[in-house]
Design a protein around this motif. Sequence first.
Motif, PDB file in Angstrom:
ATOM      1  N   LEU A  44       0.821  -1.210   0.000  1.00 17.12           N
ATOM      2  CA  LEU A  44       0.000   0.000   0.000  1.00 17.12           C
ATOM      3  C   LEU A  44       0.854   1.258   0.000  1.00 17.12           C
ATOM      4  CD1 LEU A  44      -2.852  -0.615   2.590  1.00 17.12           C
ATOM      5  CD2 LEU A  44      -3.086  -0.333   0.135  1.00 17.12           C
ATOM      6  N   VAL A  45       1.816   1.309   0.917  1.00 10.97           N
ATOM      7  CA  VAL A  45       2.600   2.526   1.145  1.00 10.97           C
ATOM      8  C   VAL A  45       4.066   2.142   1.329  1.00 10.97           C
ATOM      9  CG1 VAL A  45       2.964   4.463   2.741  1.00 10.97           C
ATOM     10  CG2 VAL A  45       0.650   3.681   2.261  1.00 10.97           C
ATOM     11  N   ARG A  46       4.961   2.985   0.821  1.00  9.92           N
ATOM     12  CA  ARG A  46       6.404   2.860   1.062  1.00  9.92           C
ATOM     13  C   ARG A  46       6.887   4.208   1.569  1.00  9.92           C
ATOM     14  NH1 ARG A  46      10.327   0.376  -3.420  1.00  9.92           N
ATOM     15  NH2 ARG A  46       8.791  -1.276  -3.125  1.00  9.92           N
ATOM     16  N   THR A  47       7.402   4.231   2.807  1.00 15.08           N
ATOM     17  CA  THR A  47       7.785   5.502   3.414  1.00 15.08           C
ATOM     18  C   THR A  47       8.865   5.310   4.470  1.00 15.08           C
ATOM     19  OG1 THR A  47       6.950   7.465   4.550  1.00 15.08           O
ATOM     20  CG2 THR A  47       5.965   5.379   5.163  1.00 15.08           C
ATOM     21  N   ASN A  48       9.561   6.398   4.772  1.00 12.46           N
ATOM     22  CA  ASN A  48      10.513   6.436   5.886  1.00 12.46           C
ATOM     23  C   ASN A  48       9.871   7.002   7.145  1.00 12.46           C
ATOM     24  OD1 ASN A  48      12.544   5.490   4.257  1.00 12.46           O
ATOM     25  ND2 ASN A  48      13.347   7.504   3.792  1.00 12.46           N
ATOM     26  N   ASP A  49       8.660   7.514   7.037  1.00 15.66           N
ATOM     27  CA  ASP A  49       7.971   8.179   8.140  1.00 15.66           C
ATOM     28  C   ASP A  49       7.329   7.146   9.067  1.00 15.66           C
ATOM     29  OD1 ASP A  49       6.480   9.753   9.829  1.00 15.66           O
ATOM     30  OD2 ASP A  49       5.552  10.943   8.233  1.00 15.66           O
ATOM     31  N   LEU A  50       7.966   6.900  10.210  1.00 16.30           N
ATOM     32  CA  LEU A  50       7.457   5.899  11.144  1.00 16.30           C
ATOM     33  C   LEU A  50       6.151   6.333  11.799  1.00 16.30           C
ATOM     34  CD1 LEU A  50      10.812   4.816  12.807  1.00 16.30           C
ATOM     35  CD2 LEU A  50       9.585   3.741  10.920  1.00 16.30           C
ATOM     36  N   ILE A  51       5.951   7.620  11.950  1.00 14.52           N
ATOM     37  CA  ILE A  51       4.703   8.123  12.535  1.00 14.52           C
ATOM     38  C   ILE A  51       3.539   7.849  11.583  1.00 14.52           C
ATOM     39  CG2 ILE A  51       3.513  10.144  13.456  1.00 14.52           C
ATOM     40  CD1 ILE A  51       6.020   9.237  15.050  1.00 14.52           C
ATOM     41  N   LEU A  52       3.761   8.092  10.302  1.00 13.94           N
ATOM     42  CA  LEU A  52       2.746   7.806   9.297  1.00 13.94           C
ATOM     43  C   LEU A  52       2.410   6.314   9.285  1.00 13.94           C
ATOM     44  CD1 LEU A  52       0.987   8.579   6.834  1.00 13.94           C
ATOM     45  CD2 LEU A  52       3.019   8.210   5.429  1.00 13.94           C
ATOM     46  N   LEU A  53       3.429   5.482   9.333  1.00 14.52           N
ATOM     47  CA  LEU A  53       3.183   4.035   9.344  1.00 14.52           C
ATOM     48  C   LEU A  53       2.358   3.618  10.553  1.00 14.52           C
ATOM     49  CD1 LEU A  53       6.555   2.498   8.164  1.00 14.52           C
ATOM     50  CD2 LEU A  53       4.351   2.399   6.995  1.00 14.52           C
ATOM     51  N   GLY A  54       2.661   4.173  11.702  1.00 15.90           N
ATOM     52  CA  GLY A  54       1.889   3.861  12.908  1.00 15.90           C
ATOM     53  C   GLY A  54       0.438   4.282  12.777  1.00 15.90           C
ATOM     54  N   ALA A  55       0.217   5.459  12.210  1.00 19.70           N
ATOM     55  CA  ALA A  55      -1.152   5.946  12.025  1.00 19.70           C
ATOM     56  C   ALA A  55      -1.921   5.061  11.044  1.00 19.70           C
ATOM     57  CB  ALA A  55      -1.135   7.391  11.528  1.00 19.70           C
ATOM     58  N   LEU A  56      -1.257   4.667   9.960  1.00 15.69           N
ATOM     59  CA  LEU A  56      -1.916   3.816   8.967  1.00 15.69           C
ATOM     60  C   LEU A  56      -2.200   2.432   9.526  1.00 15.69           C
ATOM     61  CD1 LEU A  56       0.046   4.802   5.739  1.00 15.69           C
ATOM     62  CD2 LEU A  56      -2.154   5.672   6.555  1.00 15.69           C
ATOM     63  N   GLU A  57      -1.269   1.885  10.295  1.00 15.60           N
ATOM     64  CA  GLU A  57      -1.495   0.587  10.932  1.00 15.60           C
ATOM     65  C   GLU A  57      -2.690   0.642  11.868  1.00 15.60           C
ATOM     66  OE1 GLU A  57       2.022  -2.185  12.039  1.00 15.60           O
ATOM     67  OE2 GLU A  57       2.689  -0.115  12.364  1.00 15.60           O
ATOM     68  N   ALA A  58      -2.781   1.707  12.660  1.00 20.09           N
ATOM     69  CA  ALA A  58      -3.906   1.862  13.590  1.00 20.09           C
ATOM     70  C   ALA A  58      -5.222   1.999  12.841  1.00 20.09           C
ATOM     71  CB  ALA A  58      -3.670   3.075  14.485  1.00 20.09           C
ATOM     72  N   LEU A  59      -5.214   2.750  11.764  1.00 24.26           N
ATOM     73  CA  LEU A  59      -6.420   2.944  10.960  1.00 24.26           C
ATOM     74  C   LEU A  59      -6.894   1.618  10.356  1.00 24.26           C
ATOM     75  CD1 LEU A  59      -8.375   5.073   9.831  1.00 24.26           C
ATOM     76  CD2 LEU A  59      -6.828   5.319   7.903  1.00 24.26           C
TER      77      LEU A  59
END
Length: 114
Positions: A44-59
Amino acid sequence: MPGAIATTVAWDASPCNRTAMPQLRQKALARSPGLALHDRMYELVRTNDLILLGALEALLGAADLDCMVADQHISALEGMIGAFPRRLMVREEDRKRARALLIEAGYGAELRDE
């Protein structure tokens, strides 16, 4: 020896130690009995932003969609400099639902092209 107790508890609770807590492993496997352990995954997503990944995982978790972050342990090799992006993966059959959820939540610009 308080250090020994803490080490033992951490070792017993470690998800890598599959023999120490087989009931947790069986519960995790039993959660989705219709799905194989090695289903096809979709990025779905490829990023270095760990905060974004955490938010997407929670969502995705709140929507009862299983996901995983690939390449998250590469930081041990890179020294936490953020040079290697992490990938947010979902099962192939959940791809459309996950993409629609992230677009609706305002994360459409972060999605990989289909």
